[in-house]
Design a protein around this motif. Structure first.
Motif, mmCIF file in Angstrom:
data_model
loop_
_atom_site.group_PDB
_atom_site.id
_atom_site.type_symbol
_atom_site.label_atom_id
_atom_site.label_comp_id
_atom_site.label_asym_id
_atom_site.label_seq_id
_atom_site.Cartn_x
_atom_site.Cartn_y
_atom_site.Cartn_z
ATOM 1 N N SER A 241 -4.229 -0.581 6.106
ATOM 2 C CA SER A 241 -3.706 -1.935 6.291
ATOM 3 C C SER A 241 -3.948 -2.499 7.681
ATOM 4 O O SER A 241 -3.911 -3.721 7.852
ATOM 5 C CB SER A 241 -2.197 -1.949 6.000
ATOM 6 N N ILE B 64 0.828 -1.202 0.000
ATOM 7 C CA ILE B 64 0.000 0.000 0.000
ATOM 8 C C ILE B 64 0.863 1.253 0.000
ATOM 9 O O ILE B 64 0.572 2.233 -0.705
ATOM 10 C CB ILE B 64 -0.957 -0.022 1.213
ATOM 11 N N ALA C 168 -1.667 4.852 4.641
ATOM 12 C CA ALA C 168 -1.430 3.432 4.368
ATOM 13 C C ALA C 168 -1.614 2.592 5.625
ATOM 14 O O ALA C 168 -2.180 1.482 5.567
ATOM 15 C CB ALA C 168 -0.029 3.243 3.799
#
Length: 594
Positions: free
Chosen positions: A142, A106, A138
């Motif tokens: 995640s 990501i 990110a």
């Protein structure tokens, strides 16, 4: 948004530039989050409700599963504390590896392939501030699954533990344990996220043209390592679930207890806080915090020095040379599907190439079904094959349901967005020398082919490991075939009826209204088919397991009648789920203006 951001950089000229940059990027993130949540609530209430409901059900299911597991582990008095410590260490070590992969991917996409990063690099913002902004985004994307998986585990453990300081038989961790484990989770996330960001920046600078090869190599290495650990556990000597067998398993998992693993610090600190040992809990929290800060500092310094250089190398390193790696696959594909018209084969081949060229798609597909295959192979070690016919039937239907649910996730995530991903080139479909309905039938054949190949193998493997009767294997094979065809028809048909041609990210297309509606219809279809066939089998086998007469038990003749009725009804429902959405999609596709 870009004009407002530029104005924010120009405001407050009396402040240092770094402070102005930080404030502007923080304000930008807050406005983006607020606008996204506002649009979600105002325009996509169905999706918001489905997300909340499914998350709550998933959390509750995991909580009950973990709570029952801890109660089962507590029966092994001599090894209970050691088992929990090893389980925590292995759990967090696995999450450490997964977060490293997911955050690295990501961060790489956010830093080197996003429009926002391209714009921010033209502003007065310093490189490390841009990195911090994209890094926070990110980590948010995640790590939400990490909290969804970790929180029910830790809450269940806190409720099941009996601290040594408990008086009068009281149980449960101290109340301070529950907010403290949230702090542990937040600090722990920063370590794999920072390491993933470091790897992403290094790959961009050293292998700007080979990022997919690096990802493929890392994925294969991770799968090989997991397979090695799995084989060692599978070949553990002794009878399953005995004390000797558990001792051998713990010896083979000793690598997860290495004192330099962050997962070891995490498990030791959480176990100490659950027992009320606050000095040890604070000690391990400080170790985690210091290493998390050091990892992020290293990532920020590396980004400050190498981000712009890596960005230039990635943008300038794209090659236009032809690749011939798929020629052999093309020849095999054309021979296998010789019965389809050549233009349809070319369309299917195009979708297959698109799928294989995107590691974020095939890697998820491989990991999900690979884990299922690994679990099915270990069924004999779990002792299910030696259980009564009732339990083997129950486990077989549970395995089939899990396979179908993962398949519905695959069709909603990858098949539903196929037409939408044509995007600006959508008009080219109208120029092809094909009828429009043939285009949709081609995508249906692509989805059904991949689904049947993977799920039939898994279902047969599961039934063989459970030592099921041949007629039950045939029933499950036919059942999964009906599910594959129905889920493919639903995803292709609704994808043509509810396309989103303005979005290029398949995950966002799948998360939209159409994707959410498609997943909801798929879940209802799976529930209908599985329930219709599972109930008669359950009522028959429960009578075989319990010789005492019960109220709801089917005889063999009753099983034949109700199972025949259920099979015919399932075939009708499966045909309707396949044909009706496709007809709706074909009708909408034929009327669409290009």
């Amino acid at each position: 948004m870009s004009l407002a951001l530029t104005e924010s950089f120009a405001d407050a000229h009396h402040e240092p530039r770094a402070d102005r940059t930080t404030r502007a990027l923080r304000w930008l993130r807050w406005r983006q989050l607020r606008n996204t949540m506002g649009a979600l609530v105002a325009d996509s209430r169905l999706r918001a409700s489905m997300i909340v409901f499914c998350s709550a059900v998933f959390w509750a299911g995991l909580f009950l599963l973990f709570l029952g597991s801890f109660q089962f582990v507590a029966s092994y008095i001599d090894l209970a504390n050691t088992i929990v410590e090893y389980l925590f260490s292995m759990f967090f070590l696995s999450l450490l590896a997964m977060l490293l992969f997911s955050t690295g991917i990501i961060v790489y996409a956010a830093l080197f392939h996003s429009r926002e990063a391209t714009y921010l690099l033209t502003t007065p913002a310093s490189t490390d501030r841009i990195f911090a902004h994209k890094f926070a985004e990110a980590v948010g994307f995640s790590s939400w699954g990490f909290f969804l998986l970790g929180s029910p585990l830790l809450v269940a453990y806190g409720l099941s533990i009996k601290p040594p300081t408990a008086i009068g038989g009281g149980s449960g961790a101290p109340w301070a344990y529950y907010p403290l484990f949230l702090v542990y989770l937040a600090v722990f996330v920063l370590i794999p996220a920072s390491l993933g960001a470091i790897v992403a920046i290094v790959v961009a600078n050293i292998f700007p043209r080979r990022e997919k090869s690096v990802l493929a190599l890392a994925t294969v290495s991770a799968i090989a390592a997991a397979a090695y650990v799995g084989v060692r556990l599978w070949t553990t000597p002794g009878e399953a679930l005995t004390n000797d067998w558990l001792g051998s398993v713990l010896n083979r998992l000793a690598f997860c207890q290495h004192p330099l693993w962050p997962s070891r610090w995490m498990s030791a600190g959480l176990l100490a806080s659950a027992k009320g040992e606050w000095s040890a809990a604070a000690y391990y929290l400080m170790i985690l915090s210091s290493h998390a800060g050091l990892a992020y500092l290293a990532a920020a310094v590396l980004a400050r020095d190498l981000y712009r250089r890596g960005y230039s190398r990635v943008q300038g390193g794209r090659s236009s040379r032809k690749r011939y790696g798929f020629l052999y696959m093309d020849a095999v594909f054309h021979r296998l599907f010789f019965y389809l018209p050549h233009p349809i084969r070319l369309l299917i081949l195009k979708d297959l190439r698109t799928f294989l060229r995107d590691p974020t798609q095939w890697s998820q597909f491989l990991i999900f079904f690979g884990l299922l295959a690994f679990y099915f192979l270990n069924i004999p070690r779990l002792g299910y094959g030696a259980q009564s016919p009732y339990w083997r039937n129950l486990v077989s239907f549970l395995n089939l349901s899990v396979t179908a649910l993962i398949l519905s996730t695959f069709t909603s995530r990858f098949i539903f967005p196929l037409l939408s991903l044509e995007g600006r080139n959508f008009w080219t479909l109208g120029l092809l020398p094909l009828r429009r309905d043939q285009i949709l039938w081609g995508k249906f054949a692509f989805s059904a082919g991949i689904s049947l190949f993977s799920t039939e193998f898994l279902v047969v493997l599961s039934d063989l490991m459970l030592q099921m009767n041949p007629w039950m294997i045939v029933l499950h094979v036919g059942m999964i075939a009906v599910l594959c065809l129905g889920l493919s028809g639903i995803s292709v048909g609704l994808g043509a009826r509810l396309p989103n041609l303005r979005e290029t990210d398949p995950s966002k297309i799948a998360a939209g209204f159409g994707g959410t509606f498609n997943l909801l219809v798929s879940l209802v279809f799976i529930f209908t088919i599985v329930t219709a066939l599972a109930v008669p089998c359950h009522l028959y086998f429960v009578g075989q397991d319990n010789p005492e007469p019960a109220r709801f038990i089917l005889s063999r003749s009753g099983l034949r009648f109700w199972l025949t009725t259920a099979v015919l009804a399932s075939l009708v429902v499966g045909a309707a789920a396949t044909i009706i959405p496709l007809r709706i999609g074909i009708k909408a596709f034929n009327r669409m203006e290009f």
